[in-house]
Write a protein that holds these residues in place. Structure first.
Motif, PDB file in Angstrom:
ATOM      1  N   THR A  33       0.824  -1.201   0.000  1.00  0.00           N
ATOM      2  CA  THR A  33       0.000   0.000   0.000  1.00  0.00           C
ATOM      3  C   THR A  33       0.862   1.257   0.000  1.00  0.00           C
ATOM      4  O   THR A  33       0.530   2.247  -0.670  1.00  0.00           O
ATOM      5  CB  THR A  33      -0.937  -0.009   1.220  1.00  0.00           C
ATOM      6  OG1 THR A  33      -1.735  -1.187   1.163  1.00  0.00           O
ATOM      7  CG2 THR A  33      -1.840   1.202   1.245  1.00  0.00           C
ATOM      8  N   ALA A  34       1.958   1.224   0.742  1.00  0.00           N
ATOM      9  CA  ALA A  34       2.839   2.397   0.775  1.00  0.00           C
ATOM     10  C   ALA A  34       3.385   2.683  -0.616  1.00  0.00           C
ATOM     11  O   ALA A  34       3.635   3.852  -0.969  1.00  0.00           O
ATOM     12  CB  ALA A  34       3.965   2.186   1.774  1.00  0.00           C
ATOM     13  N   MET A  35       3.583   1.659  -1.417  1.00  0.00           N
ATOM     14  CA  MET A  35       4.067   1.860  -2.785  1.00  0.00           C
ATOM     15  C   MET A  35       2.985   2.482  -3.668  1.00  0.00           C
ATOM     16  O   MET A  35       3.223   3.482  -4.344  1.00  0.00           O
ATOM     17  CB  MET A  35       4.535   0.524  -3.380  1.00  0.00           C
ATOM     18  CG  MET A  35       5.784  -0.030  -2.702  1.00  0.00           C
ATOM     19  SD  MET A  35       6.163  -1.721  -3.217  1.00  0.00           S
ATOM     20  CE  MET A  35       6.759  -1.405  -4.898  1.00  0.00           C
ATOM     21  N   PRO A 268       6.753  -5.532 -10.535  1.00  0.00           N
ATOM     22  CA  PRO A 268       6.484  -6.259 -11.785  1.00  0.00           C
ATOM     23  C   PRO A 268       5.641  -7.525 -11.615  1.00  0.00           C
ATOM     24  O   PRO A 268       4.745  -7.762 -12.426  1.00  0.00           O
ATOM     25  CB  PRO A 268       7.887  -6.586 -12.323  1.00  0.00           C
ATOM     26  CG  PRO A 268       8.837  -6.330 -11.188  1.00  0.00           C
ATOM     27  CD  PRO A 268       8.195  -5.331 -10.302  1.00  0.00           C
ATOM     28  N   THR A 269       5.871  -8.310 -10.572  1.00  0.00           N
ATOM     29  CA  THR A 269       5.097  -9.563 -10.475  1.00  0.00           C
ATOM     30  C   THR A 269       4.190  -9.620  -9.255  1.00  0.00           C
ATOM     31  O   THR A 269       3.250 -10.402  -9.217  1.00  0.00           O
ATOM     32  CB  THR A 269       6.028 -10.811 -10.423  1.00  0.00           C
ATOM     33  OG1 THR A 269       6.662 -10.859  -9.140  1.00  0.00           O
ATOM     34  CG2 THR A 269       7.084 -10.747 -11.514  1.00  0.00           C
ATOM     35  N   LYS A 270       4.474  -8.810  -8.237  1.00  0.00           N
ATOM     36  CA  LYS A 270       3.682  -8.937  -7.001  1.00  0.00           C
ATOM     37  C   LYS A 270       2.598  -7.874  -6.851  1.00  0.00           C
ATOM     38  O   LYS A 270       1.850  -7.889  -5.882  1.00  0.00           O
ATOM     39  CB  LYS A 270       4.619  -8.950  -5.795  1.00  0.00           C
ATOM     40  CG  LYS A 270       5.460 -10.227  -5.740  1.00  0.00           C
ATOM     41  CD  LYS A 270       6.131 -10.457  -4.407  1.00  0.00           C
ATOM     42  CE  LYS A 270       6.834 -11.810  -4.385  1.00  0.00           C
ATOM     43  NZ  LYS A 270       7.754 -11.933  -3.237  1.00  0.00           N
ATOM     44  N   ASN A 272      -0.878  -6.160  -7.065  1.00  0.00           N
ATOM     45  CA  ASN A 272      -2.218  -6.743  -7.067  1.00  0.00           C
ATOM     46  C   ASN A 272      -2.291  -8.137  -6.429  1.00  0.00           C
ATOM     47  O   ASN A 272      -3.101  -8.959  -6.837  1.00  0.00           O
ATOM     48  CB  ASN A 272      -2.767  -6.793  -8.503  1.00  0.00           C
ATOM     49  CG  ASN A 272      -4.296  -6.717  -8.519  1.00  0.00           C
ATOM     50  OD1 ASN A 272      -4.918  -6.273  -7.550  1.00  0.00           O
ATOM     51  ND2 ASN A 272      -4.901  -7.171  -9.598  1.00  0.00           N
ATOM     52  N   THR A 273      -1.432  -8.414  -5.443  1.00  0.00           N
ATOM     53  CA  THR A 273      -1.486  -9.715  -4.751  1.00  0.00           C
ATOM     54  C   THR A 273      -1.496  -9.520  -3.239  1.00  0.00           C
ATOM     55  O   THR A 273      -1.017  -8.514  -2.719  1.00  0.00           O
ATOM     56  CB  THR A 273      -0.246 -10.586  -5.067  1.00  0.00           C
ATOM     57  OG1 THR A 273       0.921  -9.939  -4.523  1.00  0.00           O
ATOM     58  CG2 THR A 273      -0.063 -10.802  -6.557  1.00  0.00           C
ATOM     59  N   GLY A 274      -2.039 -10.523  -2.551  1.00  0.00           N
ATOM     60  CA  GLY A 274      -2.051 -10.524  -1.092  1.00  0.00           C
ATOM     61  C   GLY A 274      -0.641 -10.542  -0.531  1.00  0.00           C
ATOM     62  O   GLY A 274      -0.373  -9.997   0.543  1.00  0.00           O
ATOM     63  N   LYS A 275       0.296 -11.171  -1.260  1.00  0.00           N
ATOM     64  CA  LYS A 275       1.694 -11.236  -0.813  1.00  0.00           C
ATOM     65  C   LYS A 275       2.273  -9.831  -0.629  1.00  0.00           C
ATOM     66  O   LYS A 275       3.039  -9.587   0.302  1.00  0.00           O
ATOM     67  CB  LYS A 275       2.561 -11.989  -1.834  1.00  0.00           C
ATOM     68  CG  LYS A 275       2.227 -13.447  -1.987  1.00  0.00           C
ATOM     69  CD  LYS A 275       2.797 -14.277  -0.839  1.00  0.00           C
ATOM     70  CE  LYS A 275       2.180 -15.682  -0.839  1.00  0.00           C
ATOM     71  NZ  LYS A 275       2.011 -16.258   0.493  1.00  0.00           N
ATOM     72  N   ALA A 276       1.922  -8.947  -1.529  1.00  0.00           N
ATOM     73  CA  ALA A 276       2.482  -7.590  -1.466  1.00  0.00           C
ATOM     74  C   ALA A 276       1.877  -6.773  -0.328  1.00  0.00           C
ATOM     75  O   ALA A 276       2.385  -5.729   0.041  1.00  0.00           O
ATOM     76  CB  ALA A 276       2.254  -6.860  -2.789  1.00  0.00           C
ATOM     77  N   HIS A 277       0.747  -7.272   0.225  1.00  0.00           N
ATOM     78  CA  HIS A 277       0.095  -6.537   1.309  1.00  0.00           C
ATOM     79  C   HIS A 277       0.916  -6.601   2.584  1.00  0.00           C
ATOM     80  O   HIS A 277       1.186  -5.576   3.193  1.00  0.00           O
ATOM     81  CB  HIS A 277      -1.308  -7.124   1.547  1.00  0.00           C
ATOM     82  CG  HIS A 277      -1.980  -6.593   2.770  1.00  0.00           C
ATOM     83  ND1 HIS A 277      -2.924  -5.609   2.728  1.00  0.00           N
ATOM     84  CD2 HIS A 277      -1.836  -6.910   4.086  1.00  0.00           C
ATOM     85  CE1 HIS A 277      -3.326  -5.334   3.960  1.00  0.00           C
ATOM     86  NE2 HIS A 277      -2.684  -6.111   4.796  1.00  0.00           N
ATOM     87  N   GLY A 278       1.323  -7.799   2.965  1.00  0.00           N
ATOM     88  CA  GLY A 278       1.883  -7.954   4.303  1.00  0.00           C
ATOM     89  C   GLY A 278       3.218  -8.666   4.387  1.00  0.00           C
ATOM     90  O   GLY A 278       3.567  -9.197   5.447  1.00  0.00           O
ATOM     91  N   GLY A 288      13.573  -5.348  -9.646  1.00  0.00           N
ATOM     92  CA  GLY A 288      12.783  -5.186 -10.868  1.00  0.00           C
ATOM     93  C   GLY A 288      12.006  -3.870 -10.850  1.00  0.00           C
ATOM     94  O   GLY A 288      11.910  -3.161 -11.859  1.00  0.00           O
ATOM     95  N   THR A 289      11.462  -3.557  -9.683  1.00  0.00           N
ATOM     96  CA  THR A 289      10.715  -2.304  -9.563  1.00  0.00           C
ATOM     97  C   THR A 289      11.631  -1.110  -9.771  1.00  0.00           C
ATOM     98  O   THR A 289      11.279  -0.133 -10.444  1.00  0.00           O
ATOM     99  CB  THR A 289      10.058  -2.212  -8.161  1.00  0.00           C
ATOM    100  OG1 THR A 289       9.389  -3.438  -7.881  1.00  0.00           O
ATOM    101  CG2 THR A 289       9.078  -1.059  -8.090  1.00  0.00           C
ATOM    102  N   LYS A 290      12.828  -1.203  -9.197  1.00  0.00           N
ATOM    103  CA  LYS A 290      13.776  -0.094  -9.338  1.00  0.00           C
ATOM    104  C   LYS A 290      14.159   0.106 -10.800  1.00  0.00           C
ATOM    105  O   LYS A 290      14.201   1.247 -11.295  1.00  0.00           O
ATOM    106  CB  LYS A 290      15.024  -0.354  -8.492  1.00  0.00           C
ATOM    107  CG  LYS A 290      14.754  -0.135  -6.996  1.00  0.00           C
ATOM    108  CD  LYS A 290      15.937  -0.484  -6.107  1.00  0.00           C
ATOM    109  CE  LYS A 290      15.557  -0.256  -4.644  1.00  0.00           C
ATOM    110  NZ  LYS A 290      16.527  -0.819  -3.698  1.00  0.00           N
ATOM    111  N   GLU A 291      14.425  -0.977 -11.475  1.00  0.00           N
ATOM    112  CA  GLU A 291      14.775  -0.848 -12.901  1.00  0.00           C
ATOM    113  C   GLU A 291      13.651  -0.175 -13.672  1.00  0.00           C
ATOM    114  O   GLU A 291      13.863   0.740 -14.471  1.00  0.00           O
ATOM    115  CB  GLU A 291      15.048  -2.232 -13.487  1.00  0.00           C
ATOM    116  CG  GLU A 291      16.489  -2.665 -13.216  1.00  0.00           C
ATOM    117  CD  GLU A 291      16.849  -3.938 -13.970  1.00  0.00           C
ATOM    118  OE1 GLU A 291      17.330  -3.852 -15.123  1.00  0.00           O
ATOM    119  OE2 GLU A 291      16.621  -5.018 -13.382  1.00  0.00           O
TER     120      GLU A 291
END
Lengths: 690, 690
Positions: A33-35, A268-270, A272-278, A288-291
Motif C-alpha cells: 500500500t505504501a508503494m 512487476p510480479t507482485k 495486485n497480490t495478497g503477498k504484497a500486502h503484508g 525489478g521495480t527499481k529498474e
C-alpha cells in the motif's frame, strides 16, 4: 492541478522504493500500500494539507489520520520527505526496538503522528471525532468568525483501506459523520481490493460509494486502473486532487474519495497480490521495480539530493502559512482575552482553578441517591467552570445522566428534535446506539486536544467499546467513560444487561483507571480527581439504584476517595483491627452494616472503601500500609462482580463476597439476595476469614 | 393475502394489550414496540413461518430471531397465543425471579425461543449465521435435493429495530449476508424512529434501504403511517405479507422489509414517544387504549376464548406441516443411511468415535512448531472424521491456520477468487475483516444446531469480538475461537497488536474455557477436549512463534492437558517440591529451562503446565492437590501477559513473571528479553518465592 514537475514524480517513486527497501531490510511489514499510495500521500503532504514541518504541533494545522496503520510507511516516508522529524536512518530502523518508526504509527512517539492506528476502522472512526471536536472548539473559541477565516478552522484528512470499510466501527462513526454534516472531513478510501486473504472478492462485494451516499456523504470516484490486467494504470494525481478539492465546496457533508488503485504498483510480479500486502517483496522484485522506475537495482534507500530539496520546499510553504495564521491568531487573542486565557490553560493541561470548589457536596441521606444521579448533578455543576468538558451518551442520556442541564445539543440545526434543542456548536453529544463508534470518537476528540470528552452507556456495553478503550489507554487520551447500571442492581433487564465480569476485565487494561464510587460524595471527589488528570482515560462505574449518602461527620471524609482507597469506618478497638472489609461502590454500605454486626460480635472491624484500585496502587507504601496493615490477614472484599483480582488485596486468608456467574431477570433486591450479596454474607465471610 | 377475519384482528389487539398489561403489572419494561408490532408478530407466527407449536424443536421449523430483544413481549405473547409453552400466568410474571418470561428472550430457558437477544445488533448478526448454517447443513445432509424440497430447507425470519441498524455489528454481518447471497434470510426492520433518546432524528438519518441495497439485499418498503400526525395510520397486513413473500422469489439475495410504524400504536397520548419505548404506560394510558380498541378499560390480561381458539388453530396447521415433512424426512433417511447416522450422532450431542484416534501426535522437536501451525494440522486431520466441524477467519486464514487443507470455501460460485475455490456448500469460511460479526455469526451457526463452528483472528482482536463471546457463554454455544499471535511473540506489529491483558480479561467471562497449550501435542489434546464438549464456548490461544515440542518420554504426558493443569516436569527429590512453576503456552518451555537451573541450585522444582485454568478448576480436589500440593507455598506463575488472577494460584508467597504494560514494536526475541519474560527471570522469581 497539482503542478508537479519531474522532481515531484521522482520523489513519489523514491517514496515507493523507500517503503519497499525499509520492509526488505527488517524482513517484515507492509510494503504494497505504501508503494501504490505514494502519489496520494505526497499529494496530501505537499499540495493539500496545511501544516508546518518546523512546528508539527502547530494549532492551525490540518490533521492527518492513517487509518490503514499497517501501511505506516505511507506516513513515515512523507514525514521524512517533508522534513518532519524523521531521517533516513529512522526509515532504516523500521519496526525495531526503540526506533521512531514502529510497525504502526504511534502518537506521542513519532513527531507528526496525530494518532495511533493499526486496529482497522479505529483511525477513520476517531477522525470523525477529530472533525466533531474541531467544530466544537471553533464554537468555544471563535464562534462568530466567517467560515474559513478563524485560526480554529482546520480540516481532517484520512486515508482508509478496504479493511476499514469492513469493520463495523466505521459504519457507526461514518453514519454519524454524515448525520453531523461534517464538511471538515475528507476520507480517501484506497480501494485496492486486496487484503490478507488476497482478492477481497472472497468476502467483500458491497458498493461502498452507495453506502456512504446513504449516510449523506459527498462521494467521488477516481479510478487509476486501466483494463483488467493493469497495463494502462495511470496515476492521475490531478483527477485525485480535483476529487479531494471537490469537497471544499460541500460544506455540509463529509467527503469520500473512492480511489481505485493496484496495490504495490508498479512491482512487476507482485502488484495486485495478497503477498504484497503484508510481506517483504524480496530483493529480486524490488530490483525489478527499481529498474522499471529508472533506479539502480543494486542500491537501497536512495534519495537524490535534488529530490529531497524539492520535497522539503514544503517547509518554507508551511512556515509562510503559519506566519499568516499567526496574524489572525494574534488578532483573535487581542479581541478575545477571556477565550485566550481559557485556551492557554487548556494548552498547559491545567484543570480550572475553580474545579474543586464547583464540585457539589451532598447531605447525608440514608435513603440516598444513585451515583449516576449524583454524577449528573456534578456534571451540571461543572458546566460553567469547565467549558472544555462535554459529552453525551450512546442513546441512554436519561439513564446515564450524562446531560449537563440546560446545555444545547451538538447537532446541525435542521436535526433538532422535540426532545433535544441545540446547534452545530452545542455541547451535548448524541452518539446513537453506537458504543464502539462513540469510544473511537471520544479518542479523536481528546487527541484534537482542546476539549475534554466523556461518553456514557451501560457498563455491560463497555464490551462493545473495548477496542476503543484500549486505544484510549495506549494513547493516554484523557477520555472519561460514564458507565452506569454497574451491577445486577440493573435489575429486570436480565443477564445480557448485567455486568458481572466487567470491572475485573476493565481493570485488566493497563493505564485505565476504573472508578466505582460508594456514594454521591465519593462520586464528586472522583470526578474532581479524574478531571485533574489529563494523562489517560478513566471509567466512572455508577449505580442505577439508590445507595446511602454516608454521614461524613461519622465516617471517613469522602476526600479519601481521591487516594483510591481509604478508611471509611474506623474499627472500635485501638491497635490493628481483627478484620478489614474492602468494598467498592454499591456494596460499601453492605460492608458498613456488616461491620456494625461484627463489632457487636466483638470482632474489631475496619471498612475500607476502595473506589479505584489503580489510584490506591499509586499511593506511597506508607499510606497503603496505614489503610491495609499487612499484619491484618483477615480481609473480605465485597463487590457485586467476579472476585478476579481481589486475591491480591485480601490474600490467602481472605474471602471475597462476589458473583461468579451470569445474572438473571428480576428486581435488584431479589437478585442481591438470591446471589448472596448481602450484609449477612459479608458477616459470614468476615467470621470465616478471622 | 393474509386472509384475516375479525377474530384475527381481535387477537392482534389482544396481543397489544397483553404487552401493555404485562409491563404495567411488573412496573417496568418495553411495551411500545410490542404494541405496534403485534400485527407483524401475529402474521409471522400465523401466516408466514413454518413451525409446529406442539414440537418447538422440530428440525424442519423456520427460525425466528427477535433482534430487538427488549421487546421480548412481541415474542412471548405470540408464543402464548400460538400455544408454544407459555400460559397467561407466564405473561403475568414478566421480568420476575424464576419466570419463563425474562426481560429479554433467553434460549434454553423459554420454549420456542431460538436465541438470547438484547444487546442490539446481536440478534440480526447471529441470524446471518443461522442462514449460513442452514445452507451448510443442507450441503452436508441433502445437497442434491431441488430447492424447497429438502427436509433441511428452512428460512430465518428476523425482527430488527432502529437500534439494530445503528450498531456496527449488523453492518458487518449484513454486508456479509449480501455477499453470501443468503436468500433464506428475511428481516423486517421496524422503522419506528423512536429510541431511548426519543426521536432518532437526533442521531440517525441514514437511508437504511439504500444502504442494504448497497450490500446486495432485496429491499422492500412498507409504510403504515399516514400523514405526519398519524391520523391515517393503516396497518396494512396484506401489503406487509406481500413484501415478506416478495423475498421468496429472490433466491440469491436476503430480503429487508423496511416497515414504517408508529411505536405504541394506538396508545392515545404516548404513541410515537420515547416514553412508550422503555416504560410502563400507566393505567390511564392503557385504559384509553383499551377503550379505543373496544376492550373493558377496567380489566387486564383479557383473552376472549374465541380469540384464543382462533389463534391456536396454528397448532393444527403446524402438526400437519410437520407430518408432511416427516414423510420427506423418512424418505431422506432411507436414501441416506450414512448421513442419517451422522445426523443422529450430532443430534445426540456426541463427538465422533474416531475423534481421539484422528488427532495427530507430534514428534519431540527442540526447534519446535508454533501452536497455531499445529492447530492447522490438527484441523486438517479432523476434516474427514468430523464433518460437522467448519470454520474460517476474519481475513487472517494463513496467519490463524484455520483452513482445513483441501476443503472448499463456503462462497457463491460466482465469487470464487484465484486464491480460494469453493461453492455454496463449502466448508472454509471467509468473514472478512469483521471480528464481532464473525463472533455473532458463529453463535448463530452453533444455535442452528447441526454443525460446529470455529473462527479465527489475532488474540488482541478478541476485544472486537467480546460482545459475541459473552453471548456465546450466556447461551452455552459450542463455538471455538482460534486466537493466534497470543502474546508479544507477535513481534513487530507492536502494541496495538500485542495482547497483554487479554488472557485475564477472557478468563473473566463466566463459562468461557480459555486454553493456551504449551506445544503441538497439548494443542492436539486441547482440540480433542474442546470438541468433546458441546456445552459452551472455548478459546484456543495459540502462538505465532515456534515453541519446542516436548519429549513426552521424559516429561508428563500431553494427555494431562485435558485436565487443564498437570505435572509436566517432576521435581527431582521425593516428597513435596521446594517450588512449583506454573506456566502456560509459550512460557512453559521457559519454566522447564528454569527448573533445570533451579534443580542445579538444589531447589527441588516442579513444572506444572496449565493450559486451561477453567478445566483445572473442574477437577477433583484430590487431583488438584496432587498437582499443586497446598503445603508448597513457593510458587511462580509464568505467562506473557498481566498477572491478574494468578494470585489465586500462586498465593501470598508466590511470584508472577508477567507483563503489566503495553508492548512495543520489535522482534519477538527482543521483546521477551526487554520485558523480562526469560528463563533467568523465572529462576530469580523462583528463588525469591522460596
Amino acid at each position: 492541478k497539482a503542478g508537479w514537475n519531474d522532481l515531484d514524480i521522482r520523489a513519489v517513486d523514491t517514496a515507493r522504493l523507500l517503503a519497499a527497501d525499509a520492509v526488505q531490510k527488517v524482513g517484515n511489514g507492509h510494503p504494497g500500500t505504501a508503494m501504490s499510495l505514494a502519489p496520494l500521500a505526497y499529494l496530501l503532504y505537499q499540495n493539500v494539507m496545511t501544516h508546518d514541518p518546523s512546528d508539527p504541533a502547530w494549532l492551525g494545522r490540518d490533521r492527518f489520520v492513517l487509518s490503514c496503520g499497517h501501511s505506516s510507511l505511507t506516513q513515515y516516508v512523507q514525514l521524512y520527505l517533508s522534513g518532519i522529524g524523521l531521517g533516513l536512518d529512522d526509515l532504516k530502523s523500521l519496526r525495531t526496538w526503540g526506533s521512531q518508526t514502529p510497525g504502526h504509527p504511534e502518537v506521542h512517539h513519532t513527531k507528526g503522528v496525530e494518532i495511533t492506528t493499526g486496529p482497522l476502522g479505529s483511525g477513520l472512526a476517531s477522525a470523525v471525532g477529530m472533525a466533531m471536536a474541531q467544530r466544537r472548539q471553533r464554537g468555544l473559541f471563535d464562534p462568530d468568525a466567517k467560515p474559513g477565516t478563524s485560526p480554529f478552522d482546520h480540516h481532517v484528512y484520512v486515508i482508509a483501506s478496504d479493511g476499514d470499510m469492513q469493520e463495523g466501527v466505521t459504519h457507526e462513526a461514518c453514519a454519524l459523520a454524515g448525520h453531523q454534516e461534517l464538511g471538515n472531513l475528507t476520507v480517501v478510501y484506497d480501494a485496492n481490493q486486496i487484503s490478507i486473504e488476497d482478492d477481497t472478492d472472497i468476502a467483500f462485494s458491497e458498493d461502498v460509494a452507495a453506502r456512504f451516499e446513504a449516510y449523506g456523504w459527498h462521494v467521488v470516484e477516481v479510478d487509476w486502473r486501466g483494463d483488467a490486467d493493469g497495463d494502462e494504470y495511470v496515476e492521475d494525481v490531478d483527477a485525485l486532487l480535483a476529487a479531494i478539492r471537490s469537497g471544499d465546496k460541500v460544506r455540509d457533508r463529509p467527503t469520500l474519495v473512492v480511489l481505485h488503485t493496484i496495490i504495490a504498483w508498479p512491482a512487476p510480479t507482485k502488484q495486485n497480490t495478497g503477498k504484497a500486502h503484508g510481506s517483504a517483496l524480496g530483493d529480486e522484485e524490488i530490483g525489478g521495480t527499481k529498474e522499471l522506475l529508472g533506479f539502480d537495482p543494486k542500491k537501497s534507500f536512495v534519495v537524490e539530493p535534488a529530490v529531497l530539496k524539492r520535497a522539503r520546499e514544503v517547509v518554507k510553504r508551511g512556515k509562510a502559512a503559519h506566519k499568516e495564521w499567526d496574524k489572525g491568531f494574534k488578532a483573535w487573542r487581542k479581541a478575545n482575552p477571556d477565550r485566550a486565557a481559557l485556551l492557554d490553560r487548556i494548552l498547559e493541561g491545567r484543570a480550572p482553578e475553580g474545579l474543586s470548589k464547583a464540585l457539589p457536596t451532598f447531605p447525608a441521606d440514608a435513603k440516598g441517591l444513585a451515583t449516576r444521579a449524583a454524577s449528573g448533578k456534578i456534571l451540571t455543576a461543572l458546566a460553567d467552570v469547565m467549558p472544555e468538558l462535554w459529552g453525551g451518551s450512546a442513546d441512554l442520556a436519561e439513564s446515564n445522566n450524562t446531560t449537563m442541564e440546560g446545555e444545547p445539543s451538538f447537532i446541525p440545526s435542521s436535526k433538532q428534535t422535540n426532545a433535544w434543542k441545540g446547534g452545530p456548536y452545542g455541547r451535548t453529544l448524541h452518539f446513537g446506539i453506537r458504543e464502539n463508534g462513540m469510544g473511537m470518537i471520544l479518542n479523536g476528540i481528546a487527541l484534537e486536544g482542546l476539549t475534554r470528552p466523556y461518553g456514557g452507556t451501560f457498563l455491560v456495553f463497555s464490551d462493545y467499546m473495548r477496542p476503543a478503550v484500549r486505544l484510549a489507554s495506549i494513547q493516554q487520551a484523557p477520555v472519561t467513560y460514564v458507565w452506569t447500571h454497574d451491577s445486577i442492581g440493573l435489575g429486570e433487564d436480565g443477564p445480557t444487561h448485567q455486568p458481572i465480569e466487567h470491572l475485573a476485565a476493565l481493570r485488566a487494561i493497563p493505564g485505565l483507571d476504573v472508578v466505582r464510587p460508594a456514594d454521591a460524595n465519593e462520586t464528586a471527589v472522583a470526578w474532581g480527581q479524574i478531571l485533574t488528570n489529563s494523562h489517560g482515560p478513566a471509567a466512572m462505574c455508577l449505580t442505577r439504584q439508590n445507595v446511602p449518602t454516608f454521614d461524613r461527620s461519622t465516617y471517613g471524609k469522602a476526600a479519601g476517595a481521591a487516594k483510591g482507597g481509604y478508611v471509611l469506618v474506623q474499627e472500635s478497638r485501638a491497635g490493628d483491627p481483627d478484620l478489614i472489609l474492602v468494598a467498592t461502590g454499591s456494596e460499601v454500605h453492605l460492608a458498613v452494616e456488616a461491620a456494625e454486626k461484627l463489632e457487636k460480635a466483638k470482632i474489631s472491624t475496619r471498612v475500607v472503601s476502595m473506589p479505584c484500585i489503580e489510584w490506591f496502587a499509586r499511593q506511597t507504601k506508607g499510606y497503603r500500609e496505614k489503610v491495609l496493615p499487612s499484619a491484618v490477614r483477615a480481609r473480605v472484599s465485597v463487590e457485586a462482580g467476579i472476585s478476579m483480582g481481589w486475591r491480591d488485596i485480601v490474600g490467602d486468608a481472605g474471602r471475597s463476597v462476589s458473583i461468579e456467574h451470569f445474572g438473571a431477570s428480576a428486581d435488584a433486591a431479589t437478585l442481591f439476595r438470591e446471589f448472596g450479596i448481602t450484609t449477612d454474607a459479608v458477616v459470614r465471610a468476615g467470621k470465616d476469614s478471622v
